[in-house]
Scaffold this motif. Structure first.
Motif, short mmCIF file in Angstrom:
data_model
loop_
_atom_site.label_atom_id
_atom_site.label_comp_id
_atom_site.label_asym_id
_atom_site.label_seq_id
_atom_site.Cartn_x
_atom_site.Cartn_y
_atom_site.Cartn_z
N GLU A 127 -3.97 -3.19 -4.94
CA GLU A 127 -3.86 -4.61 -4.61
C GLU A 127 -2.95 -5.40 -5.54
O GLU A 127 -2.40 -6.44 -5.15
CB GLU A 127 -5.25 -5.25 -4.57
CG GLU A 127 -6.00 -5.23 -5.89
CD GLU A 127 -7.39 -5.83 -5.76
OE1 GLU A 127 -7.74 -6.24 -4.62
OE2 GLU A 127 -8.12 -5.88 -6.77
N ASP B 63 -7.63 0.64 -1.22
CA ASP B 63 -7.00 -0.69 -1.24
C ASP B 63 -7.16 -1.39 -2.57
O ASP B 63 -6.27 -2.11 -3.02
CB ASP B 63 -7.59 -1.56 -0.12
CG ASP B 63 -7.16 -1.08 1.27
OD1 ASP B 63 -6.18 -0.33 1.35
OD2 ASP B 63 -7.81 -1.47 2.26
N ARG C 107 0.84 -1.20 0.00
CA ARG C 107 0.00 0.00 0.00
C ARG C 107 0.87 1.26 0.00
O ARG C 107 0.63 2.20 -0.75
CB ARG C 107 -0.92 0.00 1.22
CG ARG C 107 -1.81 1.24 1.33
CD ARG C 107 -2.87 1.07 2.42
NE ARG C 107 -2.28 0.95 3.74
CZ ARG C 107 -2.04 1.98 4.55
NH1 ARG C 107 -2.29 3.21 4.14
NH2 ARG C 107 -1.53 1.79 5.74
#
Length: 301
Positions: free
Chosen positions: A187, A183, A78
């Motif tokens: 990913e 997110d 992230r």
């Protein structure tokens, strides 16, 4: 010192009323041996947002902590996805009038040094020399396993090749170079290891929850000791990493002058707080002192 990602200070009766009078700042710089301590507010006119000012990024963004970064691959994925996208914005940023004025004051022998809490490299790009990057610099990367340093531009190129087509739309970019992505957008991002040992790479910046290296802190204390006054530019002084130098200067009887639109945690130690935009304020001071802003601005990268 432990940096925390939350705002732990709110204005009280100890703040100074803001003024538009630049007389004391002009006199201090005219006397020379001024130590500059800059924060995120000096870079807002270059398109890099502040943490705590009006619309500051802490209202929507919690900076990565060292503990989260080292805890697992998901947090690092992230971080690196968001930071890689943010790096493109930082690479395009150019010094503004505030950075150029600081560089001009230095060229004319009015400064004893520059300490910046910023990681954007814009002081150096404006021509300031011997800048102390208190919280490190996004232009460098360090391996947490072998300790090897490498240029960020090299990692950026590797990440571009490994993540061809990665071009999400971010809600914004924060002062730490972290773009606002969710997110789902990160990913599939591929994180790359150190080329020397295969270890975990980290930007050479001080994350929240991480300590500023003691030798760097002592260097800054030395600069305060040898300066005639301390000029704070665009910092709320909320975290102790910068506030301790303000307190040191005040204890030593050295004038502390602040240019910041909003009240700061250091107001009680200052002789004045000028509540003006930094670019126009410092340009006006340079004009009064006959200091031309003739430096060549380069990209931060």
């Amino acid at each position: 010192m432990r940096m925390r990602p939350t705002l732990s200070w709110t204005p009280t009766d100890d703040v100074l009323p803001g003024t538009t009078d630049l007389k004391q700042v002009t006199e201090a710089l005219g006397g020379g041996r001024v130590l500059v301590l800059s924060g995120a507010g000096i870079s807002t006119e270059s398109g890099i947002p502040d943490y705590r000012g009006e619309g500051g990024s802490l209202s929507r963004h919690t900076p990565m902590t060292y503990q989260d970064f080292t805890a697992g691959t998901r947090a690092r994925r992230r971080y690196w996805a968001r930071s890689h996208l943010g790096w493109r914005t930082f690479g395009r940023a150019r010094p503004n009038a505030g950075h150029q004025a600081v560089a001009a004051f230095g060229r004319h022998g009015l400064l004893s040094g520059v300490i910046t809490q910023n990681v954007d490299g814009l002081h150096q790009a404006a021509g300031s020399e011997d800048v102390v990057d208190l919280h490190g610099s996004l232009s460098r990367v360090v391996c947490l396993s072998c300790g090897a340093f490498s240029p960020r531009r090299e990692l950026a190129q590797r990440l571009e090749e490994a993540n061809a087509g990665f071009d999400p739309v971010a809600a914004g970019v924060n002062p730490d170079g972290d773009a606002d992505l969710n997110d789902e957008q990160v990913e599939d991002f591929k994180v790359l290891p150190c080329t020397a040992c295969g270890g975990v790479l980290k930007p050479d910046v001080v994350f929240f929850g991480e300590s500023v290296p003691p030798p760097r802190v002592e260097l800054c204390h030395d600069l305060v000791r040898t300066s005639a006054s301390l000029l704070v530019l665009g910092s709320s002084l909320t975290v102790m990493s910068g506030l301790r130098f303000v307190r040191q200067a005040a204890r030593a009887g050295k004038p502390v002058l602040i240019v910041n639109r909003d009240p700061t945690r250091g107001d009680r130690h200052a002789v004045t707080r000028v509540a003006l935009p930094l670019g126009s304020a410092l340009t006006a001071v340079a004009d009064r002192l006959g200091v031309p802003l003739d430096g060549q601005a380069e990209p931060a990268r």
